[in-house]
Design a protein around this motif. Structure first.
Motif, PDB file in Angstrom:
ATOM      1  N   PRO A   1       0.807  -1.285   0.060  1.00 40.34           N
ATOM      2  CA  PRO A   1       0.175   0.092  -0.041  1.00 40.34           C
ATOM      3  C   PRO A   1       0.808   1.147   0.027  1.00 40.34           C
ATOM      4  O   PRO A   1       0.487   2.347  -0.131  1.00 40.34           O
ATOM      5  N   GLU A   2       2.238   1.062   0.507  1.00 43.77           N
ATOM      6  CA  GLU A   2       3.064   2.457   0.334  1.00 43.77           C
ATOM      7  C   GLU A   2       4.278   1.707   0.540  1.00 43.77           C
ATOM      8  O   GLU A   2       4.702   0.419   0.610  1.00 43.77           O
ATOM      9  N   GLY A   3       5.549   2.818   0.427  1.00 44.42           N
ATOM     10  CA  GLY A   3       6.778   2.447   0.339  1.00 44.42           C
ATOM     11  C   GLY A   3       7.278   2.034   1.785  1.00 44.42           C
ATOM     12  O   GLY A   3       6.912   2.893   2.736  1.00 44.42           O
ATOM     13  N   GLY A   4       8.255   1.547   1.897  1.00 42.86           N
ATOM     14  CA  GLY A   4       8.778   1.277   3.459  1.00 42.86           C
ATOM     15  C   GLY A   4       9.755   0.066   3.407  1.00 42.86           C
ATOM     16  O   GLY A   4      10.109  -0.551   2.327  1.00 42.86           O
ATOM     17  N   GLU A   5      10.124  -0.316   4.544  1.00 39.72           N
ATOM     18  CA  GLU A   5      10.785  -1.761   4.920  1.00 39.72           C
ATOM     19  C   GLU A   5       9.945  -2.682   5.652  1.00 39.72           C
ATOM     20  O   GLU A   5       9.245  -2.259   6.505  1.00 39.72           O
ATOM     21  N   VAL A   6      10.354  -3.791   5.147  1.00 36.29           N
ATOM     22  CA  VAL A   6       9.582  -4.997   5.718  1.00 36.29           C
ATOM     23  C   VAL A   6      10.069  -5.235   7.045  1.00 36.29           C
ATOM     24  O   VAL A   6      11.352  -5.774   7.168  1.00 36.29           O
ATOM     25  N   VAL A   7       9.461  -5.393   8.149  1.00 33.77           N
ATOM     26  CA  VAL A   7       9.576  -5.511   9.529  1.00 33.77           C
ATOM     27  C   VAL A   7       9.504  -6.967   9.930  1.00 33.77           C
ATOM     28  O   VAL A   7      10.392  -7.337  10.605  1.00 33.77           O
ATOM     29  N   SER A   8       8.267  -7.406   9.678  1.00 35.51           N
ATOM     30  CA  SER A   8       8.017  -9.003  10.023  1.00 35.51           C
ATOM     31  C   SER A   8       6.967  -9.404   8.850  1.00 35.51           C
ATOM     32  O   SER A   8       6.353  -8.715   8.322  1.00 35.51           O
ATOM     33  N   ILE A   9       7.005 -10.759   8.759  1.00 32.52           N
ATOM     34  CA  ILE A   9       6.269 -11.391   7.770  1.00 32.52           C
ATOM     35  C   ILE A   9       5.350 -12.603   8.701  1.00 32.52           C
ATOM     36  O   ILE A   9       5.974 -13.164   9.422  1.00 32.52           O
ATOM     37  N   SER A  10       4.273 -12.774   8.362  1.00 28.30           N
ATOM     38  CA  SER A  10       3.192 -13.605   9.283  1.00 28.30           C
ATOM     39  C   SER A  10       2.745 -14.720   8.516  1.00 28.30           C
ATOM     40  O   SER A  10       1.975 -15.413   8.884  1.00 28.30           O
ATOM     41  N   VAL A  11       3.289 -14.666   7.111  1.00 30.79           N
ATOM     42  CA  VAL A  11       2.502 -15.860   6.281  1.00 30.79           C
ATOM     43  C   VAL A  11       3.939 -16.587   5.615  1.00 30.79           C
ATOM     44  O   VAL A  11       4.928 -15.863   5.560  1.00 30.79           O
ATOM     45  N   ALA A  12       3.580 -17.902   5.129  1.00 29.61           N
ATOM     46  CA  ALA A  12       4.618 -18.489   4.754  1.00 29.61           C
ATOM     47  C   ALA A  12       3.871 -19.157   3.403  1.00 29.61           C
ATOM     48  O   ALA A  12       2.884 -19.426   3.243  1.00 29.61           O
ATOM     49  N   GLU A  13       5.190 -19.787   2.366  1.00 30.82           N
ATOM     50  CA  GLU A  13       4.395 -20.353   1.168  1.00 30.82           C
ATOM     51  C   GLU A  13       3.790 -21.696   1.565  1.00 30.82           C
ATOM     52  O   GLU A  13       4.170 -22.436   2.440  1.00 30.82           O
ATOM     53  N   GLY A  14       2.645 -21.709   1.138  1.00 33.88           N
ATOM     54  CA  GLY A  14       1.910 -23.090   1.392  1.00 33.88           C
ATOM     55  C   GLY A  14       0.798 -22.824   2.470  1.00 33.88           C
ATOM     56  O   GLY A  14      -0.033 -23.608   2.631  1.00 33.88           O
ATOM     57  N   ASP A  15       0.769 -21.557   3.338  1.00 33.20           N
ATOM     58  CA  ASP A  15      -0.171 -21.402   4.017  1.00 33.20           C
ATOM     59  C   ASP A  15      -1.449 -21.035   3.676  1.00 33.20           C
ATOM     60  O   ASP A  15      -1.701 -20.462   2.614  1.00 33.20           O
ATOM     61  N   GLU A  16      -2.453 -21.333   4.063  1.00 37.13           N
ATOM     62  CA  GLU A  16      -4.080 -21.080   3.689  1.00 37.13           C
ATOM     63  C   GLU A  16      -4.451 -19.786   4.567  1.00 37.13           C
ATOM     64  O   GLU A  16      -4.143 -19.848   5.783  1.00 37.13           O
ATOM     65  N   VAL A  17      -4.773 -18.781   3.719  1.00 40.74           N
ATOM     66  CA  VAL A  17      -4.983 -17.530   4.479  1.00 40.74           C
ATOM     67  C   VAL A  17      -6.596 -16.900   3.868  1.00 40.74           C
ATOM     68  O   VAL A  17      -6.957 -17.533   2.861  1.00 40.74           O
ATOM     69  N   LYS A  18      -7.083 -16.081   4.886  1.00 37.03           N
ATOM     70  CA  LYS A  18      -8.495 -15.783   4.549  1.00 37.03           C
ATOM     71  C   LYS A  18      -8.301 -14.115   4.712  1.00 37.03           C
ATOM     72  O   LYS A  18      -7.398 -13.475   5.290  1.00 37.03           O
ATOM     73  N   GLU A  19      -9.608 -13.418   4.166  1.00 35.66           N
ATOM     74  CA  GLU A  19      -9.517 -12.021   4.149  1.00 35.66           C
ATOM     75  C   GLU A  19      -9.539 -11.491   5.566  1.00 35.66           C
ATOM     76  O   GLU A  19      -9.827 -11.993   6.531  1.00 35.66           O
ATOM     77  N   GLY A  20      -8.402 -10.350   5.818  1.00 38.40           N
ATOM     78  CA  GLY A  20      -8.047  -9.840   7.045  1.00 38.40           C
ATOM     79  C   GLY A  20      -7.160 -10.568   7.818  1.00 38.40           C
ATOM     80  O   GLY A  20      -6.595  -9.743   8.613  1.00 38.40           O
ATOM     81  N   ASP A  21      -6.440 -11.447   7.299  1.00 37.75           N
ATOM     82  CA  ASP A  21      -5.448 -12.080   7.809  1.00 37.75           C
ATOM     83  C   ASP A  21      -4.151 -11.393   7.826  1.00 37.75           C
ATOM     84  O   ASP A  21      -3.816 -10.577   6.668  1.00 37.75           O
ATOM     85  N   VAL A  22      -3.309 -11.147   8.690  1.00 39.63           N
ATOM     86  CA  VAL A  22      -2.078 -10.307   8.593  1.00 39.63           C
ATOM     87  C   VAL A  22      -1.188 -10.988   7.714  1.00 39.63           C
ATOM     88  O   VAL A  22      -0.560 -12.171   7.833  1.00 39.63           O
ATOM     89  N   ILE A  23      -0.446 -10.151   6.590  1.00 41.96           N
ATOM     90  CA  ILE A  23       0.431 -10.569   5.524  1.00 41.96           C
ATOM     91  C   ILE A  23       1.960 -10.446   6.261  1.00 41.96           C
ATOM     92  O   ILE A  23       2.773 -11.069   6.726  1.00 41.96           O
ATOM     93  N   LEU A  24       2.049  -9.030   6.747  1.00 43.94           N
ATOM     94  CA  LEU A  24       3.188  -8.464   6.990  1.00 43.94           C
ATOM     95  C   LEU A  24       3.183  -7.038   7.713  1.00 43.94           C
ATOM     96  O   LEU A  24       2.185  -6.449   7.706  1.00 43.94           O
ATOM     97  N   GLU A  25       4.254  -6.721   8.460  1.00 45.09           N
ATOM     98  CA  GLU A  25       4.180  -5.143   8.965  1.00 45.09           C
ATOM     99  C   GLU A  25       5.143  -4.506   8.263  1.00 45.09           C
ATOM    100  O   GLU A  25       6.334  -4.975   7.885  1.00 45.09           O
ATOM    101  N   LEU A  26       4.893  -3.428   7.894  1.00 49.93           N
ATOM    102  CA  LEU A  26       6.034  -2.562   6.925  1.00 49.93           C
ATOM    103  C   LEU A  26       6.152  -1.158   7.818  1.00 49.93           C
ATOM    104  O   LEU A  26       5.009  -0.684   8.358  1.00 49.93           O
ATOM    105  N   SER A  27       7.322  -0.906   7.905  1.00 45.83           N
ATOM    106  CA  SER A  27       7.604   0.370   8.505  1.00 45.83           C
ATOM    107  C   SER A  27       7.585   1.671   7.270  1.00 45.83           C
ATOM    108  O   SER A  27       8.540   1.489   6.461  1.00 45.83           O
ATOM    109  N   ALA A  28       6.738   2.288   7.468  1.00 46.97           N
ATOM    110  CA  ALA A  28       6.461   3.152   6.426  1.00 46.97           C
ATOM    111  C   ALA A  28       7.388   4.333   6.307  1.00 46.97           C
ATOM    112  O   ALA A  28       7.973   4.732   7.163  1.00 46.97           O
ATOM    113  N   SER A  29       7.734   4.616   5.033  1.00 49.98           N
ATOM    114  CA  SER A  29       8.736   5.909   4.640  1.00 49.98           C
ATOM    115  C   SER A  29       8.228   7.117   4.558  1.00 49.98           C
ATOM    116  O   SER A  29       7.278   7.182   4.143  1.00 49.98           O
TER     117      SER A  29
END
Length: 79
Positions: free
Chosen positions: A51-79
């Motif tokens: 949604p904006e530029g920044g640095e990836v702080v943490s990732i909450s999903v992994a390849e192969g995970d099943e996710v649904k609407e509203g699940d957290v993908i990652l945290e981004l430190s906005a620049s």
């Protein structure tokens, strides 16, 4: 620096989808609209853009995970 929590958007009626590719790693700098992850349902694949530029702080999903609407993908430190 503000922390932005990026979540799974509306999936167009799909209950859950699979994470088939992580396009970033913790510590990566990303630009607005750069792909973060690729999701796949039984009908289509979709890229989830930053949604904006920044640095990836943490990732909450992994390849192969099943996710649904509203699940957290990652945290981004906005620049």
């Amino acid at each position: 620096m503000a922390i932005e929590i990026v979540t799974i958007p509306d999936l167009g009626g799909a209950e859950s989808v699979e994470v088939i590719e992580l396009c970033v790693s913790v510590g990566d700098s990303v630009e607005q609209e750069e792909s973060l992850v690729v999701l796949e349902s039984d009908k289509a694949s979709m890229d989830i853009p930053s949604p904006e530029g920044g640095e990836v702080v943490s990732i909450s999903v992994a390849e192969g995970d099943e996710v649904k609407e509203g699940d957290v993908i990652l945290e981004l430190s906005a620049s």
